[in-house]
Design an enzyme around this catalytic site. Structure first.
Site, PDB file in Angstrom:
ATOM      1  N   HIS A   5      49.214  35.240  47.920  1.00  0.00           N
ATOM      2  CA  HIS A   5      49.570  36.357  48.797  1.00  0.00           C
ATOM      3  C   HIS A   5      50.950  36.944  48.512  1.00  0.00           C
ATOM      4  O   HIS A   5      51.303  37.983  49.070  1.00  0.00           O
ATOM      5  CB  HIS A   5      49.518  35.888  50.255  1.00  0.00           C
ATOM      6  CG  HIS A   5      50.520  34.799  50.554  1.00  0.00           C
ATOM      7  ND1 HIS A   5      50.431  33.542  50.002  1.00  0.00           N
ATOM      8  CD2 HIS A   5      51.634  34.791  51.313  1.00  0.00           C
ATOM      9  CE1 HIS A   5      51.441  32.812  50.425  1.00  0.00           C
ATOM     10  NE2 HIS A   5      52.195  33.547  51.220  1.00  0.00           N
ATOM     11  N   ASP A   6      51.723  36.300  47.647  1.00  0.00           N
ATOM     12  CA  ASP A   6      53.092  36.740  47.373  1.00  0.00           C
ATOM     13  C   ASP A   6      53.261  37.426  46.020  1.00  0.00           C
ATOM     14  O   ASP A   6      54.376  37.815  45.665  1.00  0.00           O
ATOM     15  CB  ASP A   6      54.055  35.542  47.419  1.00  0.00           C
ATOM     16  CG  ASP A   6      54.412  35.141  48.845  1.00  0.00           C
ATOM     17  OD1 ASP A   6      54.327  36.005  49.737  1.00  0.00           O
ATOM     18  OD2 ASP A   6      54.758  33.965  49.051  1.00  0.00           O
ATOM     19  N   GLU A  51      55.433  24.519  48.454  1.00  0.00           N
ATOM     20  CA  GLU A  51      55.843  25.712  47.714  1.00  0.00           C
ATOM     21  C   GLU A  51      57.271  25.483  47.239  1.00  0.00           C
ATOM     22  O   GLU A  51      58.147  25.180  48.047  1.00  0.00           O
ATOM     23  CB  GLU A  51      55.765  26.951  48.596  1.00  0.00           C
ATOM     24  CG  GLU A  51      56.070  28.219  47.814  1.00  0.00           C
ATOM     25  CD  GLU A  51      56.292  29.429  48.694  1.00  0.00           C
ATOM     26  OE1 GLU A  51      56.079  30.556  48.203  1.00  0.00           O
ATOM     27  OE2 GLU A  51      56.699  29.271  49.865  1.00  0.00           O
ATOM     28  N   ASP A  83      49.315  26.178  56.839  1.00  0.00           N
ATOM     29  CA  ASP A  83      50.663  26.452  56.357  1.00  0.00           C
ATOM     30  C   ASP A  83      51.669  25.819  57.315  1.00  0.00           C
ATOM     31  O   ASP A  83      51.562  25.973  58.533  1.00  0.00           O
ATOM     32  CB  ASP A  83      50.913  27.969  56.311  1.00  0.00           C
ATOM     33  CG  ASP A  83      51.179  28.466  54.899  1.00  0.00           C
ATOM     34  OD1 ASP A  83      52.157  27.991  54.310  1.00  0.00           O
ATOM     35  OD2 ASP A  83      50.429  29.320  54.406  1.00  0.00           O
ATOM     36  N   ASP A 124      55.597  25.797  53.140  1.00  0.00           N
ATOM     37  CA  ASP A 124      56.273  27.015  52.710  1.00  0.00           C
ATOM     38  C   ASP A 124      57.719  26.723  52.306  1.00  0.00           C
ATOM     39  O   ASP A 124      58.446  26.037  53.028  1.00  0.00           O
ATOM     40  CB  ASP A 124      56.240  28.016  53.875  1.00  0.00           C
ATOM     41  CG  ASP A 124      56.790  29.370  53.510  1.00  0.00           C
ATOM     42  OD1 ASP A 124      56.163  30.046  52.671  1.00  0.00           O
ATOM     43  OD2 ASP A 124      57.842  29.752  54.056  1.00  0.00           O
TER      44      ASP A 124
END
Length: 552
Positions: A327-328, A254, A98, A199
């Site tokens: 994960h979100d 993302e 990430d 991210d």
């Protein structure tokens, strides 16, 4: 269309805090990933995307980085990471890390310097503004509730934070900031890392003048004010030219706020920016005016239209990412399937969907065994900062908190963060200590060990489907056409190229369905189904059944 290893890959996302704890401190670690590498490899995946393991005070569970070149001792430190990278490469697995480049932790050395004075050399690494009319510089709100501005008493200015106040946004207008980030990327590539998931990369360029938002719906604010800023493509092209293009790696950005209009600009092969993005048209599909904690109903037609539209805009121009959870967001079987009576069938249907669409496939840890949402009795059992802030805001607004707890049960990011359910031992085999987040109580019957023993399990179906995709390149690179755009329960599409032709049917309902089309049913043979009950008619499906038919 150019063939690339990352287009053909299946990516397995690891959220290390919840994966496997080997020390007994209740927090997953890198040694736990090493312990389970053979398990991950057995799925047939090619790449592991590792959520942040850098040094961090963990205000947002690692997405607030205090040192970009240090692996946190919480996860095992640098030695553990080096061992992981070496063992992964020996097993033929690639590692994607990430990159959190929109913001740092407020405990990062840059910010510690920046807040000392207005003339500090690091001041311009962040975005500082004077207040207006006794308040913040504008009316922007944080993704995590409240103002996106925090007042600094010492220098009497506000700094911008799209996320928590401990995550100040970097100022990408400053060429020194860009150079710092590019150097970080190069550092990890030189260590052998195979790519980056970037991210909220769509947010790094801020709008000129930082004007007030005029949109009532937060999702509109994201699209029009926070994302796709005027210099976003300049920055990405510069990163590509300076670093990315020099390595055989993969990048996925993302992209909150990335839509059908601007999506191709990020991933067009000739543009030399990113390989893929995660758009959120399907993940925000139920967001109301108040965002994810104001959920609204959606239809299957809404859902499948997202995939059809994105395939259409990216074909021959770029490449997409196929995912239904991470994960979100909530667990995909609880959100898009039926985690009750049809738990196994619907989990397998969603696996079939993932692995038959065009784009690189991402599987989030635990989805391969059908892990579900959790419904904790009290807000005190939740950890996620987004959830806790939304709860606090709801209390302040006098909402019915029992009703809001039900929304938390369906929407909280902690749904995806409960520890992986390895077996039916205490704490699901995740840890011998007290887990940082409580385990979902259903671990006694939903766990890896149990499914390893069952040839018809969700886990073994994932293995079969990944192998099936790899054996049929038409499911990777082939054309796509939706054949039932207006059917309320069926999602049917064709995938084909010169070497293979498939009809894929999904019944997203609790009732039997039949696909009525101007096709000769006897031209197709059943190649794959998520259920053992095979109706004589190829076009008929039981509740939550998927079929892959091959043209003969």
């Amino acid at each position: 269309m150019k063939k690339k290893w990352w287009k053909e890959s299946v990516v397995y996302q690891v959220y290390p805090r919840s994966f496997r704890d080997t020390t007994g401190n209740g927090v997953g670690d890198i040694w736990g990933i090493l312990e389970k590498l053979d398990y991950i490899k057995s799925l047939g995946v090619d790449v592991i995307w590792l959520c942040p393991v850098y040094e961090s005070p963990n205000d947002d569970n690692g997405y607030d980085i205090s040192h970009y070149r240090k692996i946190s001792e919480d996860f095992g430190g640098q030695n553990a990471f080096d061992e992981l990278l070496e063992q992964m490469h020996k097993k033929g697995l690639k590692l994607v890390m990430d990159l959190v480049a929109n913001h740092t932790s407020d405990e990062h050395a840059w910010f510690q310097e920046a807040k000392k004075s207005k003339d500090n050399p690091f001041r311009d690494y962040y975005i500082w503004k004077d207040g207006k009319n006794g308040g913040p510089p504008n009316n922007w709100t944080s993704f995590f509730s409240g103002s996106a501005w925090e007042y600094d008493e010492a220098t009497q200015q506000y700094y911008l934070h799209y996320f928590t106040k401990k995550q100040p946004d970097l100022n990408w207008e400053n060429p020194k900031v860009r150079r710092e980030i590019f150097d970080v990327v190069e550092y990890w590539f030189e260590k052998g890392v195979d790519g980056f998931r970037m991210d909220v990369i769509s947010l790094i360029s801020k709008p000129e003048g930082l004007p007030n938002t005029k949109y009532e719906k937060f999702q509109d604010t994201i699209v029009h004010d926070y994302a796709n800023g005027p210099k976003i493509h300049d920055y990405l092209k510069e990163m590509n030219q300076e670093v990315l293009s020099k390595y055989d790696i993969m990048t996925v950005g993302e992209g909150p706020g990335i839509d059908l209009k601007n999506g191709p600009l990020y991933v067009g092969e000739e543009r030399k920016e990113l390989d893929m993005v995660f758009h959120f048209d399907h993940m925000f599909i139920d967001c109301g005016i108040g965002g994810k904690y104001d959920p609204q109903p959606f239809t299957l037609n809404d859902f499948k239209q997202v995939f059809t539209n994105w395939d259409d805009v990216l074909k021959d121009k770029g490449w997409g990412s196929i995912f239904l959870g991470n994960h979100d967001f909530s667990r995909m079987v609880s959100r898009f399937g039926d985690d009750g009576r049809y738990h196994q069938a619907s989990a397998k249907l969603l696996a079939t969907l993932l692995l038959t669409l065009r784009g690189t496939v991402y599987v989030y840890q635990g989805d391969e065994i059908g892990m579900t949402n959790v419904a904790f009795d009290s807000i005190s059992d939740y950890n996620d900062v987004e959830t806790l802030n939304a709860w606090k805001e709801a209390e302040q607004q006098g909402e019915d908190m029992d009703a809001f707890l039900s929304i938390v049960h369906s929407q909280s990011r902690d749904n995806a963060r409960t520890p992986v359910q390895w077996n039916d031992d205490k704490n699901a085999g995740f840890s011998k200590g007290e887990p940082w987040l409580k385990v979902n109580p259903n671990y006694t019957h939903i766990n890896v060990a149990k499914q390893e023993q069952d040839p018809n399990s969700i886990l073994n179906y994932y293995r079969e489907m990944i192998a099936f995709r790899k054996a049929n390149p038409a499911l990777v690179y082939g054309n796509y056409a939706c054949l039932d755009e207006n059917h309320g329960q069926l999602y049917v599409y064709r995938r084909w190229d010169a070497d293979g032709d498939f009809l894929v049917l999904h019944n997203f309902s609790d009732a039997p369905q039949t696909f009525n089309a101007d096709l000769k049913e006897n031209n197709y043979t059943l190649a794959k189904s998520n259920l053992n009950t095979n109706k004589l008619n190829n076009f008929s499906l039981d509740p939550w059944q998927s079929k892959i038919l091959k043209i003969v």
